[in-house]
Design a protein around this motif. Structure first.
Motif, PDB file in Angstrom:
ATOM      1  N   PHE A 185      10.777 -14.822  64.428  1.00  0.00           N
ATOM      2  CA  PHE A 185       9.606 -14.597  63.583  1.00  0.00           C
ATOM      3  C   PHE A 185       8.460 -15.472  64.091  1.00  0.00           C
ATOM      4  N   ARG A 186       7.281 -14.898  64.162  1.00  0.00           N
ATOM      5  CA  ARG A 186       6.097 -15.654  64.573  1.00  0.00           C
ATOM      6  C   ARG A 186       4.883 -15.057  63.872  1.00  0.00           C
ATOM      7  N   VAL A 187       4.125 -15.916  63.189  1.00  0.00           N
ATOM      8  CA  VAL A 187       2.984 -15.434  62.425  1.00  0.00           C
ATOM      9  C   VAL A 187       1.901 -16.505  62.424  1.00  0.00           C
ATOM     10  N   LYS A 188       0.671 -16.073  62.298  1.00  0.00           N
ATOM     11  CA  LYS A 188      -0.472 -16.986  62.237  1.00  0.00           C
ATOM     12  C   LYS A 188      -0.949 -17.062  60.795  1.00  0.00           C
ATOM     13  N   CYS A 189      -0.920 -18.269  60.222  1.00  0.00           N
ATOM     14  CA  CYS A 189      -1.283 -18.420  58.810  1.00  0.00           C
ATOM     15  C   CYS A 189      -1.788 -19.840  58.561  1.00  0.00           C
ATOM     16  N   SER A 190      -2.959 -19.963  57.949  1.00  0.00           N
ATOM     17  CA  SER A 190      -3.499 -21.276  57.582  1.00  0.00           C
ATOM     18  C   SER A 190      -2.961 -21.680  56.217  1.00  0.00           C
ATOM     19  N   THR A 191      -2.584 -22.943  56.086  1.00  0.00           N
ATOM     20  CA  THR A 191      -2.010 -23.438  54.833  1.00  0.00           C
ATOM     21  C   THR A 191      -2.727 -24.702  54.395  1.00  0.00           C
ATOM     22  N   ASP A 192      -2.545 -25.040  53.129  1.00  0.00           N
ATOM     23  CA  ASP A 192      -3.084 -26.286  52.604  1.00  0.00           C
ATOM     24  C   ASP A 192      -2.113 -27.427  52.907  1.00  0.00           C
ATOM     25  N   PRO A 193      -2.594 -28.672  52.884  1.00  0.00           N
ATOM     26  CA  PRO A 193      -1.694 -29.811  53.128  1.00  0.00           C
ATOM     27  C   PRO A 193      -0.502 -29.796  52.181  1.00  0.00           C
TER      28      PRO A 193
END
Length: 203
Positions: A114-122
């Protein structure tokens, strides 16, 4: 026809005293100006010395900061190398476990990446949950948590060994975001993601 020159008139004592006082006052004024100039010069030299000292301190601090940055870079490189080695060992161990599992149970599995691009919060991390035991069987608490790292974020990746007997023709799954408090958010903008049985990479 010519006689001696007439005698010069004597300067009155009062005028002599006034002249002396004027000369003394002029000398005092000159001395005061000289002292003021010397004091100003001394102050300028003191300021220059302070500026030189401050400049030297700045240069020393810059050298120390550069040395610390170099040491941190070396340590980070060592940490990255150790993490990469640990990841390689983990992958090798996982492959070994899969091989042992197939040999002991006779049940076939397939490795899905699995590989995905996703921005997350700290404090948040990304996981995958879907229609097989290896990815939690739609239970977010049992989801496979993905990993990211320096130089990779916001890309997350991970792997799971899926039992072919559980997926039928395809594996269905969704990505989840798990917060530091354990709360989960499911992606809901799209339908279930699908991997066909003959494919091993998910996006």
């Amino acid at each position: 026809p010519f006689g001696p020159p007439p005698p010069r008139a004597a300067t009155p004592p009062l005028q002599v005293q006034q002249r002396r006082e004027e000369l003394a006052a002029a000398r005092r004024e000159e001395e005061e100006v000289a002292r003021a100039a010397a004091a100003k010069q001394s102050q300028l030299e003191l300021e220059r010395a302070k500026q030189q000292q401050l400049q030297q301190q700045r240069e020393e601090q810059a050298l120390k900061a550069k040395k610390i940055e170099e040491e941190l870079a070396v340590r980070q490189a060592q940490i990255d190398m150790a993490n990469n080695k640990a990841a390689e060992l983990a992958r090798a161990e996982a492959k070994s476990q899969v091989a042992r599992g197939v040999a002991s149970t006779g049940e076939l599995t397939t490795r899905v990446s699995f590989r995905v691009k996703c921005s997350t919060d700290p404090g948040e991390c990304l996981g995958v949950c879907g229609s097989a035991d290896a990815v939690g069987m739609w239970d977010a608490k049992k989801a496979v948590m993905l990993k990211t790292g320096r130089g990779e974020y916001p890309c997350w990746s991970g792997e799971a060994n899926i039992k072919l007997s559980q997926v039928g023709e395809c594996l269905r799954y969704k990505y989840i975001v798990k917060g530091a408090n354990g709360a989960c958010r499911w992606e809901d903008a799209i339908a279930d993601r699908v991997i066909q049985k003959d494919k091993g990479t998910a996006g």
